[in-house]
Design a protein around this motif. Structure first.
Motif, PDB file in Angstrom:
ATOM      1  N   GLY A  17       0.816  -1.216   0.000  1.00 26.44           N
ATOM      2  CA  GLY A  17       0.000   0.000   0.000  1.00 26.44           C
ATOM      3  C   GLY A  17       0.845   1.259   0.000  1.00 26.44           C
ATOM      4  N   LEU A  18       1.909   1.254   0.781  1.00 23.97           N
ATOM      5  CA  LEU A  18       2.795   2.419   0.814  1.00 23.97           C
ATOM      6  C   LEU A  18       3.499   2.598  -0.530  1.00 23.97           C
ATOM      7  CD1 LEU A  18       4.070   4.775   2.325  1.00 23.97           C
ATOM      8  CD2 LEU A  18       5.780   3.174   3.227  1.00 23.97           C
ATOM      9  N   ALA A  19       3.990   1.511  -1.093  1.00 23.32           N
ATOM     10  CA  ALA A  19       4.628   1.604  -2.422  1.00 23.32           C
ATOM     11  C   ALA A  19       3.629   2.096  -3.453  1.00 23.32           C
ATOM     12  CB  ALA A  19       5.203   0.246  -2.828  1.00 23.32           C
ATOM     13  N   GLY A  20       2.406   1.597  -3.377  1.00 24.63           N
ATOM     14  CA  GLY A  20       1.365   2.048  -4.305  1.00 24.63           C
ATOM     15  C   GLY A  20       1.064   3.526  -4.155  1.00 24.63           C
ATOM     16  N   ARG A  21       0.984   3.978  -2.920  1.00 30.40           N
ATOM     17  CA  ARG A  21       0.715   5.404  -2.685  1.00 30.40           C
ATOM     18  C   ARG A  21       1.860   6.264  -3.208  1.00 30.40           C
ATOM     19  NH1 ARG A  21      -2.684   8.487  -0.549  1.00 30.40           N
ATOM     20  NH2 ARG A  21      -3.954   7.122   0.720  1.00 30.40           N
ATOM     21  N   LEU A  22       3.091   5.807  -2.985  1.00 27.97           N
ATOM     22  CA  LEU A  22       4.255   6.582  -3.427  1.00 27.97           C
ATOM     23  C   LEU A  22       4.406   6.612  -4.952  1.00 27.97           C
ATOM     24  CD1 LEU A  22       6.870   5.481  -0.732  1.00 27.97           C
ATOM     25  CD2 LEU A  22       5.707   7.702  -0.914  1.00 27.97           C
ATOM     26  N   THR A  23       3.848   5.621  -5.635  1.00 25.34           N
ATOM     27  CA  THR A  23       3.984   5.565  -7.096  1.00 25.34           C
ATOM     28  C   THR A  23       2.706   5.959  -7.826  1.00 25.34           C
ATOM     29  OG1 THR A  23       3.403   3.216  -7.127  1.00 25.34           O
ATOM     30  CG2 THR A  23       5.749   3.764  -7.012  1.00 25.34           C
ATOM     31  N   MET A  24       1.668   6.301  -7.098  1.00 28.22           N
ATOM     32  CA  MET A  24       0.366   6.591  -7.691  1.00 28.22           C
ATOM     33  C   MET A  24       0.429   7.644  -8.798  1.00 28.22           C
ATOM     34  SD  MET A  24      -3.153   7.624  -5.725  1.00 28.22           S
ATOM     35  CE  MET A  24      -2.682   6.573  -4.360  1.00 28.22           C
ATOM     36  N   GLY A  25       1.177   8.672  -8.604  1.00 26.41           N
ATOM     37  CA  GLY A  25       1.250   9.757  -9.579  1.00 26.41           C
ATOM     38  C   GLY A  25       2.007   9.415 -10.845  1.00 26.41           C
ATOM     39  N   SER A  26       2.668   8.289 -10.885  1.00 25.50           N
ATOM     40  CA  SER A  26       3.494   7.944 -12.041  1.00 25.50           C
ATOM     41  C   SER A  26       2.782   7.029 -13.034  1.00 25.50           C
ATOM     42  CB  SER A  26       4.795   7.292 -11.575  1.00 25.50           C
ATOM     43  OG  SER A  26       4.507   6.144 -10.822  1.00 25.50           O
ATOM     44  N   MET A  27       1.530   6.679 -12.777  1.00 26.77           N
ATOM     45  CA  MET A  27       0.812   5.785 -13.684  1.00 26.77           C
ATOM     46  C   MET A  27       0.579   6.435 -15.047  1.00 26.77           C
ATOM     47  SD  MET A  27       0.323   2.756 -12.693  1.00 26.77           S
ATOM     48  CE  MET A  27       1.744   2.545 -11.663  1.00 26.77           C
TER      49      MET A  27
END
Length: 154
Positions: A17-27
């Motif tokens: 979840g933390l990795a997903g949150r940190l990478t969310m803007g890069s999709m």
């Protein structure tokens, strides 16, 4: 021992979840890359990873609860922790930093750590090892995607 299950499931889900949150803007950046054949749409990744993190958590609890010497559990769970840490770093390298070649090398390291975890888990609880096999297979697919994206977007 409900708390063991809660913690065992929460740890990988929190890491993911933390990795997903940190990478969310890069999709959006990922979607703009030249994609290889078989590349899934971006929405597939969080669904697959959620399932894989749950399987990891279940496997870790099976090892934690196994009736084997603490030293064996500690060794197996150390491999598990190392692969989980490496798992956390990969999306930051790939999605956030756009370091596709370095991310590919990191993914090979992650595959080695997952393989070591599977071997260690198998010695304690074969079911726990089998629960990590879909994860290893997904990582092989991710290696193909990572390598192809690196080559297609240089």
């Amino acid at each position: 021992m409900l708390w063991v299950w809660i913690i065992g499931l929460a740890i990988p889900l929190a890491v993911g979840g933390l990795a997903g949150r940190l990478t969310m803007g890069s999709m959006a950046t990922y979607g703009a890359l030249v994609q290889p054949p078989l590349a899934p749409p971006p929405w597939v990744f969080p669904v697959v990873w959620a399932v894989l993190y749950l399987l990891m958590g279940i496997a870790s609890v099976l090892v934690w609860k196994a009736d084997v010497p603490q030293e064996e559990k500690k060794r197996a769970l150390t491999w598990y922790g190392a692969q989980l840490a490496a798992n956390f770093v990969w999306p930051l390298l790939f999605f956030n930093a756009g370091l596709y070649g370095i991310a590919l090398m990191w993914l090979v390291l992650l595959l080695a750590l997952v393989t070591a975890t599977i071997v260690a888990f198998r010695q304690i609880n074969p079911t726990a090892a089998w629960l990590l096999v879909p994860y290893a297979l997904w990582l092989l697919f991710a290696t193909y995607l990572n390598a192809a994206i690196w080559l297609l977007n240089r």
